[in-house]
Design a protein around this motif. Structure first.
Motif, mmCIF file in Angstrom:
data_model
loop_
_atom_site.group_PDB
_atom_site.id
_atom_site.type_symbol
_atom_site.label_atom_id
_atom_site.label_comp_id
_atom_site.label_asym_id
_atom_site.label_seq_id
_atom_site.Cartn_x
_atom_site.Cartn_y
_atom_site.Cartn_z
ATOM 1 N N THR A 5 -10.977 4.409 4.526
ATOM 2 C CA THR A 5 -10.605 3.326 3.616
ATOM 3 C C THR A 5 -11.340 3.711 2.240
ATOM 4 N N MET A 39 -6.721 6.144 3.384
ATOM 5 C CA MET A 39 -5.217 5.034 3.125
ATOM 6 C C MET A 39 -6.704 4.500 1.382
ATOM 7 N N ASP A 40 -5.929 4.470 0.559
ATOM 8 C CA ASP A 40 -6.479 5.056 -0.415
ATOM 9 C C ASP A 40 -5.763 2.717 -1.077
ATOM 10 N N VAL A 41 -6.410 1.387 -1.302
ATOM 11 C CA VAL A 41 -6.250 0.258 -1.294
ATOM 12 C C VAL A 41 -6.972 0.339 -2.425
ATOM 13 N N VAL A 73 1.422 -1.154 -0.082
ATOM 14 C CA VAL A 73 -0.135 0.475 -0.105
ATOM 15 C C VAL A 73 1.009 1.444 -0.259
ATOM 16 N N ASP A 108 5.673 3.424 0.330
ATOM 17 C CA ASP A 108 5.404 2.172 0.284
ATOM 18 C C ASP A 108 5.560 1.043 1.559
ATOM 19 N N HIS A 157 0.968 4.697 0.993
ATOM 20 C CA HIS A 157 0.423 5.665 1.670
ATOM 21 C C HIS A 157 1.198 6.540 2.415
#
Length: 139
Positions: free
Chosen positions: A101, A133-135, A31, A37, A33
């Protein structure tokens, strides 16, 4: 009395020789963020079969998962759950992430909870816990 066993996916016994009453899966994802990484061990599919709920099997599975995570080289661990499960996971050392998220540019409705495992994740805990958080996908 059921026996608690841990298996790598490739080593699962034949479905005809056992019955799972509680289960969890781990998957490694990267991930990106806040410019860094992170190796995240995603915990997914935590479940206990209905007739066995309330007997401590889910807690035992989460404890076993935590033991595995504590010896991994991941920076952090994350899971998604319904908000009413927050006390269950918090009691096992997981922290809620009020920042939420985003999955493929859409806010994800499930609660994200995390455990910081590495020194650099612990140093970035405030950001990891409180900012979105981008997933790419929710395991």
């Amino acid at each position: 009395m059921p026996i608690l066993s841990t298996f790598a996916h490739s080593d699962l016994p034949s479905a005809f020789s056992w019955q799972a009453i509680a289960y969890a899966a781990l998957i490694r994802v990267t991930v990106f963020h806040a410019g860094t990484d992170y190796a995240i061990d995603g915990v997914g599919n935590v479940l206990t079969a209905t007739p066995y709920r309330g007997q401590g099997y889910g807690r035992q599975v989460v404890e076993r998962v935590n033991d595995r995570l504590d010896t991994s080289d991941a920076d952090a661990a994350a899971l998604f759950c319904a908000p009413d499960l927050e006390p269950f996971y918090a009691a096992a050392g997981w922290s809620p992430c009020p920042g939420g998220t985003r999955v493929d540019s859409h806010l994800y409705s499930e609660l994200r909870m995390m455990r910081m495992l590495s020194p650099r994740a612990r140093a970035a805990a405030k950001s990891l816990l409180t900012t979105t958080m981008d997933v790419g996908w929710a395991w």
